[in-house]
Scaffold this motif. Sequence first.
Motif, PDB file in Angstrom:
ATOM      1  N   PRO A 225       1.128  -1.430  -0.112  1.00 13.06           N
ATOM      2  CA  PRO A 225      -0.115   0.028  -0.355  1.00 13.06           C
ATOM      3  C   PRO A 225       0.772   1.638   0.272  1.00 13.06           C
ATOM      4  O   PRO A 225       2.424   1.182   0.385  1.00 13.06           O
ATOM      5  N   ILE A 226       0.446   1.761  -0.298  1.00 19.07           N
ATOM      6  CA  ILE A 226       1.227   3.649  -0.753  1.00 19.07           C
ATOM      7  C   ILE A 226       1.816   3.756   1.123  1.00 19.07           C
ATOM      8  O   ILE A 226       2.850   4.614   0.683  1.00 19.07           O
ATOM      9  N   ASP A 227       0.944   3.303   1.801  1.00 19.50           N
ATOM     10  CA  ASP A 227       1.753   4.139   3.179  1.00 19.50           C
ATOM     11  C   ASP A 227       2.630   2.554   3.835  1.00 19.50           C
ATOM     12  O   ASP A 227       3.183   3.466   4.745  1.00 19.50           O
ATOM     13  N   ASP A 228       2.693   1.873   2.648  1.00 17.04           N
ATOM     14  CA  ASP A 228       3.488   0.860   3.016  1.00 17.04           C
ATOM     15  C   ASP A 228       4.517   1.222   2.208  1.00 17.04           C
ATOM     16  O   ASP A 228       5.095   0.656   1.285  1.00 17.04           O
ATOM     17  N   HIS A 229       5.938   1.666   3.219  1.00 18.82           N
ATOM     18  CA  HIS A 229       7.192   2.092   2.753  1.00 18.82           C
ATOM     19  C   HIS A 229       8.356   1.197   2.489  1.00 18.82           C
ATOM     20  O   HIS A 229       9.378   0.741   1.980  1.00 18.82           O
ATOM     21  N   GLY A 230       7.863  -0.637   2.849  1.00 12.49           N
ATOM     22  CA  GLY A 230       8.665  -1.235   2.278  1.00 12.49           C
ATOM     23  C   GLY A 230       8.650  -2.834   2.822  1.00 12.49           C
ATOM     24  O   GLY A 230       7.556  -3.036   4.456  1.00 12.49           O
ATOM     25  N   ASP A 231       8.595  -3.580   2.525  1.00 10.22           N
ATOM     26  CA  ASP A 231       8.543  -5.320   3.233  1.00 10.22           C
ATOM     27  C   ASP A 231       9.323  -6.333   3.057  1.00 10.22           C
ATOM     28  O   ASP A 231      10.033  -5.568   2.402  1.00 10.22           O
ATOM     29  N   ILE A 232       9.173  -7.599   4.112  1.00 10.76           N
ATOM     30  CA  ILE A 232      11.400  -8.479   3.531  1.00 10.76           C
ATOM     31  C   ILE A 232      10.296  -9.308   3.095  1.00 10.76           C
ATOM     32  O   ILE A 232       9.853  -9.888   3.573  1.00 10.76           O
ATOM     33  N   TYR A 233      11.857  -9.620   1.940  1.00  7.90           N
ATOM     34  CA  TYR A 233      11.087 -10.715   1.516  1.00  7.90           C
ATOM     35  C   TYR A 233      12.532 -12.215   1.413  1.00  7.90           C
ATOM     36  O   TYR A 233      13.912 -10.969   1.782  1.00  7.90           O
ATOM     37  N   ILE A 234      12.594 -13.029   0.768  1.00  7.12           N
ATOM     38  CA  ILE A 234      13.477 -14.112   0.737  1.00  7.12           C
ATOM     39  C   ILE A 234      13.115 -14.273  -0.385  1.00  7.12           C
ATOM     40  O   ILE A 234      12.495 -14.848  -0.803  1.00  7.12           O
ATOM     41  N   CYS A 235      14.292 -14.928  -1.341  1.00  3.42           N
ATOM     42  CA  CYS A 235      14.624 -15.828  -2.093  1.00  3.42           C
ATOM     43  C   CYS A 235      15.136 -16.267  -1.707  1.00  3.42           C
ATOM     44  O   CYS A 235      16.304 -16.587  -1.597  1.00  3.42           O
ATOM     45  N   ILE A 236      15.343 -17.647  -2.233  1.00  2.74           N
ATOM     46  CA  ILE A 236      15.962 -18.622  -2.171  1.00  2.74           C
ATOM     47  C   ILE A 236      17.641 -19.526  -3.534  1.00  2.74           C
ATOM     48  O   ILE A 236      16.986 -19.252  -4.459  1.00  2.74           O
ATOM     49  N   LYS A 237      18.140 -19.847  -3.353  1.00  2.00           N
ATOM     50  CA  LYS A 237      19.505 -19.980  -4.782  1.00  2.00           C
ATOM     51  C   LYS A 237      18.817 -21.505  -5.195  1.00  2.00           C
ATOM     52  O   LYS A 237      18.721 -22.353  -3.927  1.00  2.00           O
ATOM     53  N   GLN A 238      18.733 -21.750  -6.090  1.00  2.00           N
ATOM     54  CA  GLN A 238      18.180 -22.882  -7.016  1.00  2.00           C
ATOM     55  C   GLN A 238      19.064 -23.487  -7.384  1.00  2.00           C
ATOM     56  O   GLN A 238      20.277 -23.444  -7.143  1.00  2.00           O
ATOM     57  N   PRO A 239      19.103 -25.829  -7.187  1.00  2.00           N
ATOM     58  CA  PRO A 239      20.355 -25.610  -7.456  1.00  2.00           C
ATOM     59  C   PRO A 239      21.287 -25.294  -9.065  1.00  2.00           C
ATOM     60  O   PRO A 239      22.488 -25.562  -9.289  1.00  2.00           O
ATOM     61  N   ASP A 240      20.575 -25.032 -10.231  1.00  2.00           N
ATOM     62  CA  ASP A 240      20.889 -24.494 -11.132  1.00  2.00           C
ATOM     63  C   ASP A 240      21.403 -23.072 -10.962  1.00  2.00           C
ATOM     64  O   ASP A 240      22.116 -21.948 -12.576  1.00  2.00           O
ATOM     65  N   GLY A 241      21.503 -22.887  -9.516  1.00  2.00           N
ATOM     66  CA  GLY A 241      21.852 -21.226  -9.762  1.00  2.00           C
ATOM     67  C   GLY A 241      20.771 -20.224 -10.059  1.00  2.00           C
ATOM     68  O   GLY A 241      21.453 -19.139  -9.895  1.00  2.00           O
ATOM     69  N   SER A 242      20.015 -20.212 -10.694  1.00  2.00           N
ATOM     70  CA  SER A 242      18.693 -19.767 -10.850  1.00  2.00           C
ATOM     71  C   SER A 242      18.351 -19.164 -10.096  1.00  2.00           C
ATOM     72  O   SER A 242      18.540 -19.769  -7.917  1.00  2.00           O
ATOM     73  N   TRP A 243      17.919 -17.885  -8.879  1.00  2.00           N
ATOM     74  CA  TRP A 243      16.723 -17.383  -8.190  1.00  2.00           C
ATOM     75  C   TRP A 243      15.658 -18.094  -7.763  1.00  2.00           C
ATOM     76  O   TRP A 243      14.558 -17.913  -8.864  1.00  2.00           O
TER      77      TRP A 243
END
Length: 302
Positions: A225-243
């Motif tokens: 939302p416009i009044d929410d200036h940021g949330d925290i996310y996670i990405c996991i590295k895959q066996p082929d090197g992609s995210w």
Amino acid sequence: MKIRLLIILLLIIKSSFGQEFTDLTGDYLGQPLPGEIPQVFARGIVSDIYLQHSAPTFSPDGNEVFWWTTKIDTMKEIKASLRTMRRINNKWTKPERTPYLGEPFFSPDGKMLYLAAVDGPNYLERQENGWSEPKSNGIVANYPEIEMVYWPSITQNGTLYFNGHAEGFKFDIALYKSELINGEYTKPELLPPNINIPGDGMLNQTAYIAPDESYLIYCSRSFTPIDDHGDIYICIKQPDGSWSDRIKLDIRINTEGMERFPSVSPDGKYFFFTRYGQQYNEDVYWMRANFIDCLKEKIMTK
């Protein structure tokens, strides 16, 4: 009567600003260890009345900590400082200002302290009696189109993740990585669009990379939302090197306010982040980091 009132007042002040510094012994400034629910870290010491503009970064041996704090005074002027504490004979020193500038991040081996700076993250090398003068790793000098290297985070093999100039994103900044090869950093590579979702409203920032590069945690304003200036996310590295596609962390961490500056302690046990409160106040929170392994296992078994 007056003496009694004075004693009561002093006790109130002490309780408001946390423990006395002579009482601070043990790991993590002697603070009670958190559980599964985030708790304010070191109230009155690190999380004080100012805006904390970084999570604390601890040395691998746990004997040194740095954090970046910002004070906005009555004239709305910003006064920032890098603060530090050291543990000597198991007792922590009082917080003190350093002569350095920028959000700090220890290298995994503790031999370098990286500091965000416009001309590339200055870094300090550990010496026998302290730290060296700031040095530049040359990224901006060699690749001026990057313009800046902010909020650095580094892997065991020296790969640097950071925010740099990128058109088409909010404030023209996005997340990059640069590998260290033969002592020099390669041309920064923009992280893929499943991490760096483009768009004028999409602010992606303050990344933490795991030392083994197995996961990436960062703050994004995308789709909030416009009044929410940021949330925290996670990405996991895959066996082929992609995210993997990013996963938004749960409601224990993300609220209607802004959360940013994610970080994990050197022992991998605790997750730190900041949460923006009222009246220019931003506190540091911490909790157990075991949820990260649970998310990694969930993604890898899909």
